[in-house]
Design a protein around this motif. Structure first.
Motif, PDB file in Angstrom:
ATOM      1  N   SER A  26      14.377  52.176  38.451  1.00  0.00           N
ATOM      2  CA  SER A  26      13.435  52.740  39.424  1.00  0.00           C
ATOM      3  C   SER A  26      14.141  53.660  40.425  1.00  0.00           C
ATOM      4  O   SER A  26      13.527  54.592  40.947  1.00  0.00           O
ATOM      5  CB  SER A  26      12.670  51.632  40.154  1.00  0.00           C
ATOM      6  N   THR A  27      15.419  53.428  40.666  1.00  0.00           N
ATOM      7  CA  THR A  27      16.181  54.312  41.552  1.00  0.00           C
ATOM      8  C   THR A  27      16.271  55.702  40.933  1.00  0.00           C
ATOM      9  O   THR A  27      16.087  56.708  41.627  1.00  0.00           O
ATOM     10  CB  THR A  27      17.593  53.749  41.807  1.00  0.00           C
ATOM     11  N   CYS A  29      14.182  56.995  38.801  1.00  0.00           N
ATOM     12  CA  CYS A  29      12.826  57.527  38.891  1.00  0.00           C
ATOM     13  C   CYS A  29      12.570  58.118  40.285  1.00  0.00           C
ATOM     14  O   CYS A  29      12.006  59.200  40.417  1.00  0.00           O
ATOM     15  CB  CYS A  29      11.816  56.426  38.580  1.00  0.00           C
ATOM     16  N   GLN A  30      13.019  57.428  41.314  1.00  0.00           N
ATOM     17  CA  GLN A  30      12.851  57.922  42.686  1.00  0.00           C
ATOM     18  C   GLN A  30      13.654  59.197  42.914  1.00  0.00           C
ATOM     19  O   GLN A  30      13.186  60.108  43.603  1.00  0.00           O
ATOM     20  CB  GLN A  30      13.256  56.849  43.688  1.00  0.00           C
ATOM     21  N   TYR A  31      14.846  59.288  42.344  1.00  0.00           N
ATOM     22  CA  TYR A  31      15.625  60.522  42.437  1.00  0.00           C
ATOM     23  C   TYR A  31      14.867  61.671  41.791  1.00  0.00           C
ATOM     24  O   TYR A  31      14.773  62.768  42.343  1.00  0.00           O
ATOM     25  CB  TYR A  31      16.978  60.389  41.726  1.00  0.00           C
ATOM     26  N   ASN A  33      11.683  62.013  41.252  1.00  0.00           N
ATOM     27  CA  ASN A  33      10.421  62.330  41.922  1.00  0.00           C
ATOM     28  C   ASN A  33      10.597  62.770  43.369  1.00  0.00           C
ATOM     29  O   ASN A  33       9.608  63.015  44.064  1.00  0.00           O
ATOM     30  CB  ASN A  33       9.468  61.130  41.855  1.00  0.00           C
ATOM     31  N   LYS A  35      11.593  61.051  45.891  1.00  0.00           N
ATOM     32  CA  LYS A  35      11.309  60.014  46.881  1.00  0.00           C
ATOM     33  C   LYS A  35      12.578  59.430  47.485  1.00  0.00           C
ATOM     34  O   LYS A  35      12.530  58.738  48.492  1.00  0.00           O
ATOM     35  CB  LYS A  35      10.469  58.902  46.251  1.00  0.00           C
ATOM     36  N   ARG A  36      13.687  59.729  46.845  1.00  0.00           N
ATOM     37  CA  ARG A  36      14.985  59.231  47.299  1.00  0.00           C
ATOM     38  C   ARG A  36      16.038  60.235  46.866  1.00  0.00           C
ATOM     39  O   ARG A  36      15.896  60.884  45.833  1.00  0.00           O
ATOM     40  CB  ARG A  36      15.237  57.871  46.652  1.00  0.00           C
ATOM     41  N   LYS A  37      17.107  60.367  47.670  1.00  0.00           N
ATOM     42  CA  LYS A  37      18.180  61.288  47.329  1.00  0.00           C
ATOM     43  C   LYS A  37      19.476  60.504  47.121  1.00  0.00           C
ATOM     44  O   LYS A  37      19.766  59.581  47.883  1.00  0.00           O
ATOM     45  CB  LYS A  37      18.387  62.313  48.439  1.00  0.00           C
TER      46      LYS A  37
END
Length: 67
Positions: A26-27, A29-31, A33, A35-37
């Motif tokens: 999920s990390t 996926c967040q990168y 999208n 949502k997280r860097k």
């Protein structure tokens, strides 16, 4: 960040990248999208994994370049 495009071009799954980095899928996926860097160390690891420049991953260059 161009992570998703380079990952798909290289035929690598989010799970494989997560395993390499020691994070959960999920990390990644967040990168992808936005949502997280990733921190600078992780960004360098990603560039090394794919054999591209950090500037390419960050979308600052269209040239894969070498790390």
């Amino acid at each position: 960040m161009n992570l998703k495009s380079i990952r798909e071009k290289k035929g690598v799954s989010q799970f494989e990248i997560a395993k390499y980095l020691g994070v959960v899928r999920s990390t990644i996926c967040q990168y992808e999208n936005g949502k997280r860097k990733p921190d600078p160390e992780t960004l360098i690891k990603l560039a090394n994994f794919f054999g591209v420049s950090t500037d390419y991953l960050l979308g600052r260059s269209d040239d894969f370049g070498n790390v």
